[in-house]
Design a protein around this motif. Sequence first.
Motif, PDB file in Angstrom:
ATOM      1  N   ARG A   1     100.018  48.177 -57.093  1.00 28.38           N
ATOM      2  CA  ARG A   1     101.109  49.075 -57.439  1.00 28.38           C
ATOM      3  C   ARG A   1     101.563  49.871 -56.225  1.00 28.38           C
ATOM      4  O   ARG A   1     102.761  50.124 -56.029  1.00 28.38           O
ATOM      5  N   LEU A   2     100.587  50.283 -55.380  1.00 28.90           N
ATOM      6  CA  LEU A   2     100.957  50.995 -54.150  1.00 28.90           C
ATOM      7  C   LEU A   2     101.763  50.103 -53.203  1.00 28.90           C
ATOM      8  O   LEU A   2     102.700  50.558 -52.538  1.00 28.90           O
ATOM      9  N   GLN A   3     101.389  48.833 -53.163  1.00 25.96           N
ATOM     10  CA  GLN A   3     102.133  47.901 -52.314  1.00 25.96           C
ATOM     11  C   GLN A   3     103.557  47.700 -52.828  1.00 25.96           C
ATOM     12  O   GLN A   3     104.500  47.524 -52.048  1.00 25.96           O
ATOM     13  N   TYR A   4     103.710  47.711 -54.161  1.00 25.93           N
ATOM     14  CA  TYR A   4     105.051  47.595 -54.744  1.00 25.93           C
ATOM     15  C   TYR A   4     105.934  48.772 -54.331  1.00 25.93           C
ATOM     16  O   TYR A   4     107.149  48.654 -54.253  1.00 25.93           O
ATOM     17  N   TRP A   5     105.301  49.923 -54.088  1.00 22.63           N
ATOM     18  CA  TRP A   5     106.030  51.112 -53.652  1.00 22.63           C
ATOM     19  C   TRP A   5     106.272  51.095 -52.144  1.00 22.63           C
ATOM     20  O   TRP A   5     106.750  52.075 -51.571  1.00 22.63           O
ATOM     21  N   ASP A   6     105.985  50.000 -51.506  1.00 23.16           N
ATOM     22  CA  ASP A   6     106.144  49.857 -50.044  1.00 23.16           C
ATOM     23  C   ASP A   6     105.270  50.834 -49.272  1.00 23.16           C
ATOM     24  O   ASP A   6     105.647  51.290 -48.168  1.00 23.16           O
ATOM     25  N   ILE A   7     104.103  51.175 -49.856  1.00 18.95           N
ATOM     26  CA  ILE A   7     103.140  51.986 -49.132  1.00 18.95           C
ATOM     27  C   ILE A   7     102.498  51.090 -48.080  1.00 18.95           C
ATOM     28  O   ILE A   7     102.069  49.972 -48.372  1.00 18.95           O
ATOM     29  N   SER A   8     102.423  51.583 -46.867  1.00 18.69           N
ATOM     30  CA  SER A   8     101.919  50.752 -45.772  1.00 18.69           C
ATOM     31  C   SER A   8     100.421  50.460 -45.964  1.00 18.69           C
ATOM     32  O   SER A   8      99.698  51.233 -46.613  1.00 18.69           O
ATOM     33  N   ASP A   9      99.989  49.362 -45.390  1.00 19.27           N
ATOM     34  CA  ASP A   9      98.569  48.974 -45.472  1.00 19.27           C
ATOM     35  C   ASP A   9      97.684  50.034 -44.832  1.00 19.27           C
ATOM     36  O   ASP A   9      96.547  50.258 -45.273  1.00 19.27           O
ATOM     37  N   LYS A  10      98.198  50.710 -43.783  1.00 21.43           N
ATOM     38  CA  LYS A  10      97.417  51.754 -43.126  1.00 21.43           C
ATOM     39  C   LYS A  10      97.158  52.920 -44.086  1.00 21.43           C
ATOM     40  O   LYS A  10      96.042  53.449 -44.177  1.00 21.43           O
ATOM     41  N   GLU A  11      98.174  53.324 -44.846  1.00 22.58           N
ATOM     42  CA  GLU A  11      98.006  54.417 -45.806  1.00 22.58           C
ATOM     43  C   GLU A  11      97.023  54.022 -46.914  1.00 22.58           C
ATOM     44  O   GLU A  11      96.189  54.835 -47.343  1.00 22.58           O
ATOM     45  N   ILE A  12      97.117  52.785 -47.373  1.00 24.67           N
ATOM     46  CA  ILE A  12      96.198  52.322 -48.433  1.00 24.67           C
ATOM     47  C   ILE A  12      94.759  52.279 -47.918  1.00 24.67           C
ATOM     48  O   ILE A  12      93.808  52.688 -48.612  1.00 24.67           O
ATOM     49  N   LYS A  13      94.591  51.834 -46.667  1.00 25.87           N
ATOM     50  CA  LYS A  13      93.253  51.767 -46.074  1.00 25.87           C
ATOM     51  C   LYS A  13      92.650  53.162 -45.922  1.00 25.87           C
ATOM     52  O   LYS A  13      91.466  53.399 -46.216  1.00 25.87           O
ATOM     53  N   ASP A  14      93.506  54.125 -45.469  1.00 24.27           N
ATOM     54  CA  ASP A  14      93.035  55.510 -45.328  1.00 24.27           C
ATOM     55  C   ASP A  14      92.618  56.087 -46.688  1.00 24.27           C
ATOM     56  O   ASP A  14      91.632  56.830 -46.797  1.00 24.27           O
TER      57      ASP A  14
ATOM     58  N   GLU B   1      91.452  54.345 -49.246  1.00 19.75           N
ATOM     59  CA  GLU B   1      90.193  53.723 -49.645  1.00 19.75           C
ATOM     60  C   GLU B   1      89.009  54.379 -48.924  1.00 19.75           C
ATOM     61  O   GLU B   1      87.955  54.629 -49.526  1.00 19.75           O
ATOM     62  N   GLU B   2      89.205  54.655 -47.645  1.00 26.12           N
ATOM     63  CA  GLU B   2      88.112  55.262 -46.879  1.00 26.12           C
ATOM     64  C   GLU B   2      87.871  56.720 -47.299  1.00 26.12           C
ATOM     65  O   GLU B   2      86.738  57.186 -47.323  1.00 26.12           O
ATOM     66  N   ARG B   3      88.944  57.440 -47.619  1.00 25.34           N
ATOM     67  CA  ARG B   3      88.825  58.828 -48.014  1.00 25.34           C
ATOM     68  C   ARG B   3      88.234  58.971 -49.415  1.00 25.34           C
ATOM     69  O   ARG B   3      87.475  59.880 -49.708  1.00 25.34           O
ATOM     70  N   GLY B   4      88.632  58.090 -50.325  1.00 25.68           N
ATOM     71  CA  GLY B   4      88.109  58.083 -51.693  1.00 25.68           C
ATOM     72  C   GLY B   4      88.744  59.094 -52.607  1.00 25.68           C
ATOM     73  O   GLY B   4      88.480  59.101 -53.812  1.00 25.68           O
ATOM     74  N   THR B   5      89.553  59.977 -52.052  1.00 31.62           N
ATOM     75  CA  THR B   5      90.248  60.979 -52.881  1.00 31.62           C
ATOM     76  C   THR B   5      91.747  60.930 -52.575  1.00 31.62           C
ATOM     77  O   THR B   5      92.153  60.698 -51.424  1.00 31.62           O
ATOM     78  N   PRO B   6      92.583  61.144 -53.592  1.00 29.78           N
ATOM     79  CA  PRO B   6      94.035  61.099 -53.364  1.00 29.78           C
ATOM     80  C   PRO B   6      94.541  62.341 -52.649  1.00 29.78           C
ATOM     81  O   PRO B   6      93.894  63.392 -52.656  1.00 29.78           O
ATOM     82  N   LYS B   7      95.697  62.205 -52.005  1.00 32.98           N
ATOM     83  CA  LYS B   7      96.378  63.336 -51.363  1.00 32.98           C
ATOM     84  C   LYS B   7      97.581  63.745 -52.212  1.00 32.98           C
ATOM     85  O   LYS B   7      98.127  62.941 -52.964  1.00 32.98           O
ATOM     86  N   LYS B   8      97.965  65.018 -52.110  1.00 34.42           N
ATOM     87  CA  LYS B   8      99.116  65.488 -52.880  1.00 34.42           C
ATOM     88  C   LYS B   8     100.441  64.969 -52.312  1.00 34.42           C
ATOM     89  O   LYS B   8     101.430  64.876 -53.020  1.00 34.42           O
ATOM     90  N   THR B   9     100.447  64.674 -51.024  1.00 31.67           N
ATOM     91  CA  THR B   9     101.672  64.165 -50.381  1.00 31.67           C
ATOM     92  C   THR B   9     101.377  62.847 -49.690  1.00 31.67           C
ATOM     93  O   THR B   9     100.242  62.584 -49.287  1.00 31.67           O
TER      94      THR B   9
END
Length: 338
Positions: A6-19, A21-29
Amino acid sequence: QSAKRRLQYWDISDKEIKDLEERGTPKKTMTIYSPVSGIVIDKIVLKGQNVMAGMELYKIADLSTVWVQADVYQYELPWVKLGQPVDLELSYLPGKTYKGNITYVYPYLGMESKTIKVRIEVRNTSSIEFKQGMFATVKIESPIVINTVSVPEQSVIRSGERNIVVIALGGGYFDPREVKLGVTADGYIQILDGIKEGEKIVVSSQFLIDSESNLKAAIDQMRGHEGMDMSKPMTENVETKNQDKSKEKKGGIQIKDDNMKNMKKEEHEKTSPLIRAGVIDLKSIDTNKDGKLYQDLMDWNVISDKPGKCPICGMNLKEFTIDEVKVNLEKHGFEYKK
């Protein structure tokens, strides 16, 4: 995997998705990157607004290459071709020219202007000198060259029903020819049929003939009587009897015309002091001593010190210096005091 897709459908970059996954918690922005480079020309989204899939957030335009739409008259269309080079100039940067090419010619006319739009593609500058809504001067140089008979546009008499060019035959004779017109360029118009290369034409004839009725009368007068060869002077060898009759008839008309002219001239000479007779004293006419006089272009002996109209023909008098008046008088057979 479902959340990642779903994140990829939103054109979220692979770098943001990887960050994430590593962080384990979502960001507000989260930073969302534009899929294209350009300039934001419209911002639709507001801070705190709920965003749904498919919504337009920003309008981004790539202004590195712009389109210029030029209006072309119908008669200029034969000179316009796809791929033609174009020179452009912007009004706020005079003297600076830009290069472009014609990429599309629209297949319809503007309803109001009756012109055809031509699309020109231009490479914009790094400082974006071409901006949306600007006006530009467009110069299209046609590579098309036609070897053809052409005449100045002003030499064609357009009556609305036909087009006439007056041929100068010499000896005071003229031949009005109906012509077929072609394309126009640089003040000249192509002649498809009616005249040949090398023939002399009357360029200022349209100033003398200003309506269809006058056109017909003038053409009939220039053509003369049916059966006469207007290309030959009246002094050519003709049958003796016909020549004598013509001379008698012509002589009678000439005498009558001369009598009428003399009567009119005598009548005007009695009523108007502007008609000068005998040896003309130009210095005495120049009462204000400014060295200028007003003279008629048809009756050259009509001279005044003030603007006015000729009492004979009604034309406005034209201003000349005294030296120019002297030249005009000598040229037309009048004497003046030296």
